[in-house]
Design a protein around this motif. Structure first.
Motif, short mmCIF file in Angstrom:
data_model
loop_
_atom_site.label_atom_id
_atom_site.label_comp_id
_atom_site.label_asym_id
_atom_site.label_seq_id
_atom_site.Cartn_x
_atom_site.Cartn_y
_atom_site.Cartn_z
N THR A 112 -8.50 0.95 5.72
CA THR A 112 -9.55 1.51 4.88
C THR A 112 -9.31 2.98 4.54
N PHE A 113 -8.45 3.67 5.34
CA PHE A 113 -8.16 5.07 5.02
C PHE A 113 -7.34 5.20 3.73
N LEU A 114 -6.70 4.10 3.32
CA LEU A 114 -5.97 4.11 2.06
C LEU A 114 -6.92 3.73 0.92
N PHE A 115 -7.24 4.69 0.07
CA PHE A 115 -8.13 4.43 -1.07
C PHE A 115 -9.40 3.70 -0.61
N PRO A 116 -10.28 4.36 0.14
CA PRO A 116 -11.45 3.70 0.73
C PRO A 116 -12.34 2.99 -0.29
N ARG A 117 -12.39 3.48 -1.53
CA ARG A 117 -13.28 2.90 -2.54
C ARG A 117 -12.57 2.01 -3.55
N ARG A 118 -11.26 1.88 -3.40
CA ARG A 118 -10.49 1.08 -4.37
C ARG A 118 -9.62 0.09 -3.62
N TYR A 119 -10.16 -1.08 -3.35
CA TYR A 119 -9.43 -2.11 -2.60
C TYR A 119 -8.18 -2.55 -3.34
N GLU A 120 -8.28 -2.67 -4.67
CA GLU A 120 -7.12 -3.14 -5.41
C GLU A 120 -5.96 -2.16 -5.33
N TRP A 121 -6.26 -0.85 -5.28
CA TRP A 121 -5.19 0.14 -5.13
C TRP A 121 -4.53 0.01 -3.76
N ARG A 122 -5.34 -0.34 -2.76
CA ARG A 122 -4.79 -0.52 -1.41
C ARG A 122 -3.79 -1.68 -1.40
N VAL A 123 -4.16 -2.77 -2.06
CA VAL A 123 -3.26 -3.92 -2.13
C VAL A 123 -1.97 -3.55 -2.85
N LEU A 124 -2.11 -2.83 -3.96
CA LEU A 124 -0.94 -2.43 -4.72
C LEU A 124 -0.04 -1.50 -3.92
N PHE A 125 -0.65 -0.60 -3.14
CA PHE A 125 0.13 0.33 -2.34
C PHE A 125 0.94 -0.41 -1.27
N VAL A 126 0.29 -1.39 -0.61
CA VAL A 126 0.99 -2.17 0.42
C VAL A 126 2.14 -2.95 -0.20
N CYS A 127 1.89 -3.54 -1.37
CA CYS A 127 2.95 -4.30 -2.05
C CYS A 127 4.08 -3.38 -2.50
N PHE A 128 3.72 -2.19 -2.94
CA PHE A 128 4.74 -1.23 -3.36
C PHE A 128 5.67 -0.89 -2.19
N GLY A 129 5.07 -0.68 -1.01
CA GLY A 129 5.89 -0.38 0.16
C GLY A 129 6.75 -1.55 0.57
N ALA A 130 6.17 -2.75 0.49
CA ALA A 130 6.93 -3.94 0.90
C ALA A 130 8.12 -4.18 0.00
N VAL A 131 7.97 -3.93 -1.32
CA VAL A 131 9.06 -4.15 -2.25
C VAL A 131 10.23 -3.21 -1.96
N HIS A 132 9.95 -2.03 -1.42
CA HIS A 132 11.01 -1.04 -1.20
C HIS A 132 11.68 -1.15 0.16
N VAL A 133 11.26 -2.13 0.98
CA VAL A 133 11.88 -2.29 2.30
C VAL A 133 13.38 -2.58 2.19
N PRO A 134 13.85 -3.49 1.31
CA PRO A 134 15.31 -3.73 1.23
C PRO A 134 16.10 -2.47 0.85
N LEU A 135 15.56 -1.69 -0.10
CA LEU A 135 16.26 -0.47 -0.50
C LEU A 135 16.35 0.50 0.66
N LEU A 136 15.24 0.69 1.37
CA LEU A 136 15.24 1.63 2.50
C LEU A 136 16.17 1.14 3.61
N ALA A 137 16.21 -0.18 3.83
CA ALA A 137 17.11 -0.73 4.86
C ALA A 137 18.57 -0.50 4.49
N CYS A 138 18.88 -0.68 3.20
CA CYS A 138 20.26 -0.47 2.75
C CYS A 138 20.67 1.00 2.92
N ILE A 139 19.75 1.90 2.54
CA ILE A 139 20.05 3.33 2.69
C ILE A 139 20.24 3.67 4.17
N ALA A 140 19.38 3.14 5.04
CA ALA A 140 19.49 3.42 6.47
C ALA A 140 20.81 2.87 7.04
#
Length: 284
Positions: free
Chosen positions: A8-36
């Motif tokens: 709830t600390f992520l965009f407390p009043r905008r649930y849809e933005w919270r979902v988008l933020f989580v999905c944004f992070g999940a999509v970038h996991v392969p890129l971050l793993a490759c860089i690491a």
């Protein structure tokens, strides 16, 4: 619910933005793993990273757009539920499939269908005079707002039963109430279905004649005045029943308040002129 509460600390009043933020992070996991991995091994492959970065950004844009579109029915359902809770009428509810969103939309549809008749009954009750069954002042004004939405030739009539207080004092309030109901019935039955009759307050009634010339309304009110004054079921040997009336033109709903003052002024002139008469306002 735990993950929902934890984020709830992520965009407390905008649930849809919270979902988008989580999905944004999940999509970038392969890129971050490759860089690491390349950083840990020291074997950098810039071409591979650039291709992976481009693919990640492209899939991010597509994914966020798709998720945003999938969340739109939930947003629509939420707005409709708020409208139902506020007592507003809800339009056509979209039909979903047998999934979570479909069940939510079905729930909104059921709530809206069950609430609409109840809301209409409440509105009807709130806008009706309990004694006479006519529209009360609120109901009269709501009807007038719809009928006088644009510029038009309308007429407002204010009607007052003559010597009503004396009738109440002499014969009792039960007789006075019965008289109000009888006069209300005769007024409503004596005008067109398109006209609006309401109890303005006490022994005073208001009649709106939409799309009517002043002379036409005058003829109608004179006919009603004479019919009530000569009605054998209303006339007593000791106390005949009559009313006085003032009429004034009304051009629009914005002009209604001014027309009410003019009609009231004409009504008082009719009272001062001997009662049992219809007086046309001299003011525009």
């Amino acid at each position: 619910m735990r993950f929902y509460q934890a984020t709830t600390f992520l965009f407390p009043r905008r649930y849809e933005w919270r979902v988008l933020f989580v999905c944004f992070g999940a999509v970038h996991v392969p890129l971050l793993a490759c860089i690491a991995y390349q950083a840990a091994t020291g074997q950098w492959q810039p071409t591979t990273l650039l291709v992976l970065l481009g693919a990640t950004l492209f899939s991010t844009v597509l994914g966020l757009a798709a998720i945003r579109a999938l969340l739109r029915p939930i947003e629509t359902a939420t707005q409709m539920l708020r409208a139902v809770q506020a007592g507003e009428r809800v339009g056509m509810v979209p039909v979903g499939n047998e999934d979570l969103v479909g069940r939510l939309l079905h729930g909104v549809s059921v709530a809206a269908n069950e609430s609409a008749p109840r809301i209409e009954r409440l509105i009807e009750t709130a806008e009706r005079d309990e004694l006479t069954g006519l529209r009360n002042r609120r109901g009269f004004l709501d009807s007038a707002r719809r009928l006088l939405a644009g510029e038009s030739n309308g007429v407002l009539a204010m009607v007052d039963i003559d010597r009503f207080k004396a009738i109440n004092d002499r014969f009792g309030h039960a007789t006075g109430d019965a008289l109000l109901r009888e006069v209300a019935l005769r007024l409503e039955n004596g005008v067109r279905r398109s006209d609006v009759v309401g109890r303005w307050g006490g022994e005073e009634f208001a009649i709106l004649f939409p799309d009517t010339l002043l002379e036409e309304a005058h003829v109608v009110m004179e006919r009603l005045r004479a019919s009530i004054a000569l009605d054998p079921s209303l006339r007593g040997d000791e106390w005949p029943v009559t009313f006085s009336c003032g009429i004034a033109p009304v051009r629009s709903f914005a002009h209604l308040e001014n027309a009410t003052r003019n009609a009231d002024g004409a009504l008082y002139a009719a009272k001062n002129g001997g009662r049992n008469r219809v007086q046309i306002s001299k003011d525009e």
